[in-house]
Design a protein around this motif. Structure first.
Motif, PDB file in Angstrom:
ATOM      1  N   TYR A   7      90.783  99.298 -25.060  1.00  0.00           N
ATOM      2  CA  TYR A   7      90.616  97.857 -25.284  1.00  0.00           C
ATOM      3  C   TYR A   7      91.719  97.363 -26.198  1.00  0.00           C
ATOM      4  O   TYR A   7      92.255  98.112 -27.014  1.00  0.00           O
ATOM      5  N   TYR A   8      92.036  96.110 -26.074  1.00  0.00           N
ATOM      6  CA  TYR A   8      93.092  95.465 -26.839  1.00  0.00           C
ATOM      7  C   TYR A   8      92.599  95.118 -28.244  1.00  0.00           C
ATOM      8  O   TYR A   8      91.498  94.596 -28.403  1.00  0.00           O
ATOM      9  N   VAL A   9      93.410  95.397 -29.267  1.00  0.00           N
ATOM     10  CA  VAL A   9      93.079  95.051 -30.648  1.00  0.00           C
ATOM     11  C   VAL A   9      94.147  94.100 -31.172  1.00  0.00           C
ATOM     12  O   VAL A   9      95.341  94.370 -31.063  1.00  0.00           O
ATOM     13  N   SER A  10      93.711  92.972 -31.742  1.00  0.00           N
ATOM     14  CA  SER A  10      94.651  92.012 -32.323  1.00  0.00           C
ATOM     15  C   SER A  10      94.212  91.662 -33.735  1.00  0.00           C
ATOM     16  O   SER A  10      93.044  91.799 -34.088  1.00  0.00           O
ATOM     17  N   GLY A  11      95.151  91.202 -34.559  1.00  0.00           N
ATOM     18  CA  GLY A  11      94.879  90.826 -35.941  1.00  0.00           C
ATOM     19  C   GLY A  11      95.942  91.429 -36.834  1.00  0.00           C
ATOM     20  O   GLY A  11      96.865  92.096 -36.359  1.00  0.00           O
ATOM     21  N   SER A  12      95.809  91.192 -38.140  1.00  0.00           N
ATOM     22  CA  SER A  12      96.803  91.752 -39.046  1.00  0.00           C
ATOM     23  C   SER A  12      96.294  91.802 -40.474  1.00  0.00           C
ATOM     24  O   SER A  12      95.337  91.122 -40.827  1.00  0.00           O
ATOM     25  N   GLY A  13      96.974  92.625 -41.300  1.00  0.00           N
ATOM     26  CA  GLY A  13      96.654  92.722 -42.722  1.00  0.00           C
ATOM     27  C   GLY A  13      95.256  93.228 -42.978  1.00  0.00           C
ATOM     28  O   GLY A  13      94.724  94.013 -42.222  1.00  0.00           O
ATOM     29  N   GLU A  14      94.663  92.766 -44.068  1.00  0.00           N
ATOM     30  CA  GLU A  14      93.311  93.187 -44.419  1.00  0.00           C
ATOM     31  C   GLU A  14      92.266  92.221 -43.869  1.00  0.00           C
ATOM     32  O   GLU A  14      91.082  92.387 -44.107  1.00  0.00           O
ATOM     33  N   LEU A  15      92.729  91.210 -43.161  1.00  0.00           N
ATOM     34  CA  LEU A  15      91.812  90.261 -42.563  1.00  0.00           C
ATOM     35  C   LEU A  15      91.136  90.889 -41.365  1.00  0.00           C
ATOM     36  O   LEU A  15      91.254  92.060 -41.098  1.00  0.00           O
ATOM     37  N   ARG A  16      90.428  90.111 -40.615  1.00  0.00           N
ATOM     38  CA  ARG A  16      89.656  90.607 -39.481  1.00  0.00           C
ATOM     39  C   ARG A  16      90.534  90.955 -38.289  1.00  0.00           C
ATOM     40  O   ARG A  16      91.478  90.260 -37.971  1.00  0.00           O
ATOM     41  N   TYR A  17      90.207  92.072 -37.626  1.00  0.00           N
ATOM     42  CA  TYR A  17      90.824  92.485 -36.372  1.00  0.00           C
ATOM     43  C   TYR A  17      89.799  92.283 -35.262  1.00  0.00           C
ATOM     44  O   TYR A  17      88.602  92.443 -35.494  1.00  0.00           O
ATOM     45  N   TYR A  18      90.293  91.973 -34.066  1.00  0.00           N
ATOM     46  CA  TYR A  18      89.415  91.685 -32.930  1.00  0.00           C
ATOM     47  C   TYR A  18      89.686  92.661 -31.805  1.00  0.00           C
ATOM     48  O   TYR A  18      90.843  92.954 -31.487  1.00  0.00           O
ATOM     49  N   ILE A  19      88.611  93.160 -31.200  1.00  0.00           N
ATOM     50  CA  ILE A  19      88.700  94.081 -30.060  1.00  0.00           C
ATOM     51  C   ILE A  19      88.189  93.319 -28.854  1.00  0.00           C
ATOM     52  O   ILE A  19      87.056  92.817 -28.861  1.00  0.00           O
ATOM     53  N   GLN A  20      89.031  93.244 -27.827  1.00  0.00           N
ATOM     54  CA  GLN A  20      88.670  92.471 -26.633  1.00  0.00           C
ATOM     55  C   GLN A  20      89.163  93.160 -25.375  1.00  0.00           C
ATOM     56  O   GLN A  20      90.031  94.011 -25.425  1.00  0.00           O
TER      57      GLN A  20
END
Length: 127
Positions: free
Chosen positions: A113-126
């Motif tokens: 699955y694709y993971v997007s986001g950066s840093g210590e903030l939230r990452y999303y799996i879609q």
């Protein structure tokens, strides 16, 4: 690398059921995934998700796999991480944690699955 995920020795490897995946994680909720080579189990997918950091501490780069084994996927056996491998303890199948490719018994890679986001903030799996 992505081509490998979608091809498999001439047979169809689209064996894990398609479900909508819209999960998230952060350093606050899954700190173990943020270390070099770190991973964490996250809710979602068919049998849960494994998030793996193939980047660095300062620049994490994540990939996610469904925890549903590609060996007898109708049974929805949940795979687990053991060292550098992901293992289906029921069938004995193994995959490489680094890219989800089959290492023993399994013929098909784990479903990515694709993971997007950066840093210590939230990452999303879609998907």
């Amino acid at each position: 690398m992505l081509l490998f995920f979608y091809s498999c020795g001439g047979s169809s490897c689209n064996v894990v059921p398609n479900v909508i995946v819209n999960s998230s994680f952060s350093k606050a909720t899954h700190n173990d995934a943020f270390g070099v080579g770190g991973y964490a189990y996250v809710e979602g997918g068919v049998a849960g998700l494994i998030v793996y950091n193939m980047g660095t501490l300062n620049q994490p780069k994540f990939i996610a796999y469904d925890r549903c084994s590609t060996v007898n996927p109708e049974k929805r056996n949940r795979v687990v991480v053991k060292g550098a491998l992901i293992v289906d303890e029921v069938s004995g199948a193994k995959w490489l944690l680094q890219d989800g490719s089959p290492a023993d018994v399994a013929e098909c890679p784990l479903k990515p699955y694709y993971v997007s986001g950066s840093g210590e903030l939230r990452y999303y799996i879609q998907n």
